[in-house]
Design a protein around this motif. Structure first.
Motif, mmCIF file in Angstrom:
data_model
loop_
_atom_site.group_PDB
_atom_site.id
_atom_site.type_symbol
_atom_site.label_atom_id
_atom_site.label_comp_id
_atom_site.label_asym_id
_atom_site.label_seq_id
_atom_site.Cartn_x
_atom_site.Cartn_y
_atom_site.Cartn_z
ATOM 1 N N VAL A 1 0.872 -1.174 0.000
ATOM 2 C CA VAL A 1 0.000 0.000 0.000
ATOM 3 C C VAL A 1 0.905 1.219 0.000
ATOM 4 C CG1 VAL A 1 -1.752 1.259 1.280
ATOM 5 C CG2 VAL A 1 -1.757 -1.239 1.309
ATOM 6 N N ASP A 2 0.684 2.138 -0.924
ATOM 7 C CA ASP A 2 1.525 3.331 -1.039
ATOM 8 C C ASP A 2 0.871 4.539 -0.374
ATOM 9 O OD1 ASP A 2 3.428 1.975 -2.557
ATOM 10 O OD2 ASP A 2 2.325 2.331 -4.403
ATOM 11 N N GLY A 3 1.681 5.537 -0.104
ATOM 12 C CA GLY A 3 1.175 6.845 0.281
ATOM 13 C C GLY A 3 0.843 7.054 1.741
ATOM 14 N N LEU A 4 1.154 6.126 2.615
ATOM 15 C CA LEU A 4 0.872 6.336 4.034
ATOM 16 C C LEU A 4 2.091 6.958 4.698
ATOM 17 C CD1 LEU A 4 -0.997 3.040 4.941
ATOM 18 C CD2 LEU A 4 -1.965 5.318 4.828
ATOM 19 N N ASP B 1 -8.838 4.138 0.096
ATOM 20 C CA ASP B 1 -8.112 3.438 -0.981
ATOM 21 C C ASP B 1 -7.791 2.004 -0.574
ATOM 22 O OD1 ASP B 1 -8.218 5.777 -2.451
ATOM 23 O OD2 ASP B 1 -6.127 6.337 -2.068
ATOM 24 N N PHE C 1 -1.275 14.987 4.839
ATOM 25 C CA PHE C 1 -1.597 13.574 4.703
ATOM 26 C C PHE C 1 -3.113 13.386 4.786
ATOM 27 C CE2 PHE C 1 -1.880 9.423 7.223
ATOM 28 C CZ PHE C 1 -1.920 8.632 6.092
ATOM 29 N N ASP C 2 -3.728 12.952 3.706
ATOM 30 C CA ASP C 2 -5.169 12.708 3.697
ATOM 31 C C ASP C 2 -5.410 11.270 4.143
ATOM 32 O OD1 ASP C 2 -7.870 12.496 3.321
ATOM 33 O OD2 ASP C 2 -7.871 13.257 1.267
ATOM 34 N N PHE C 3 -5.402 11.067 5.463
ATOM 35 C CA PHE C 3 -5.511 9.721 6.024
ATOM 36 C C PHE C 3 -6.844 9.075 5.680
ATOM 37 C CE2 PHE C 3 -7.120 12.634 9.138
ATOM 38 C CZ PHE C 3 -8.242 12.013 9.644
ATOM 39 N N GLN D 1 -8.661 9.446 2.943
ATOM 40 C CA GLN D 1 -8.607 8.937 1.574
ATOM 41 C C GLN D 1 -7.702 7.715 1.477
ATOM 42 O OE1 GLN D 1 -10.590 9.942 -1.016
ATOM 43 N NE2 GLN D 1 -9.786 8.048 -1.878
ATOM 44 N N SER D 2 -6.599 7.713 2.219
ATOM 45 C CA SER D 2 -5.704 6.555 2.209
ATOM 46 C C SER D 2 -6.419 5.303 2.726
ATOM 47 C CB SER D 2 -4.470 6.816 3.070
ATOM 48 O OG SER D 2 -3.686 7.826 2.497
#
Length: 195
Positions: free
Chosen positions: A64-67, A182, A174-176, A178-179
């Motif tokens: 999972v990316d982007g965290l 996703d 950081f848009d937690f 939305q993460s």
């Protein structure tokens, strides 16, 4: 107190929890909570799942990316799909690891969905709490102890979640939510692929 420890040890042996984890849990029970009372540690959904017997299981990890967090970059975020090869049923967990010692939080799929529902309410409460000007801490905690929430100081709020009980602050951009959405979408797609 001794009776509680022995009951816990017998339960752990019945569920086939390995000796190292049993020792850690017993130490937590013996240590007690900070308010002077006894602290009872429950077995997590992940431990319950992995302690089941008499079945064939295979698993696949999906990155999972982007965290990202303010205090620590999440070094590893993955969805693990466990599949029973006889029934084709899948069970999903989210693994989050931080720090040099790779502290890891494991979140069951059903808890991830509850966290997403809780985030909506937390965001609403946060707006109200920021207006109050009082120092406030508000969070949601899952059955397994994962927390997500915010701290209000003055007229600003900072958001956090916990990894093994330690707070990890979000980066401001950081848009937690939305993460997490996703990740939920990824899990639903994996479930559909299996059918």
């Amino acid at each position: 107190m001794k009776r509680v420890v022995w009951v816990f040890i017998l339960l752990a042996m019945a569920l086939n929890v390995d000796a190292i984890d049993t020792k850690k849990m017993v130490k937590k029970i013996l240590k007690g909570s900070s308010d002077g009372g006894e602290q009872v540690v429950s077995i997590t959904k992940y431990k319950q799942f992995t302690s089941l017997h008499d079945r064939f299981i295979r698993y696949v990890d999906y990155d999972v990316d982007g965290l990202k967090t303010k205090d620590a970059l999440i070094q590893s975020a993955k969805v693990r799909q466990y599949m029973d090869i006889h029934t084709n049923e899948s069970t999903f967990f989210l693994f989050l690891s931080v720090g040099h010692d790779k502290r890891t939080e494991i979140i069951a799929k059903e808890d991830l969905i509850k966290v997403l529902d809780a985030v909506k309410l937390l965001k609403t409460k946060c707006k109200e709490d920021v207006k109050s000007g009082k120092p406030i801490k508000c969070f949601y905690v899952t059955d397994d102890g994962f927390k997500i929430g915010y701290n209000v100081k003055g007229d600003t709020a900072s958001w956090f979640f916990t990894i093994e009980g330690e707070e990890q602050s979000f980066k401001e951009d950081f848009d937690f939510e939305q993460s997490l959405k996703d990740i939920r979408t990824r899990i639903e797609a994996l479930k559909t692929e299996m059918q």
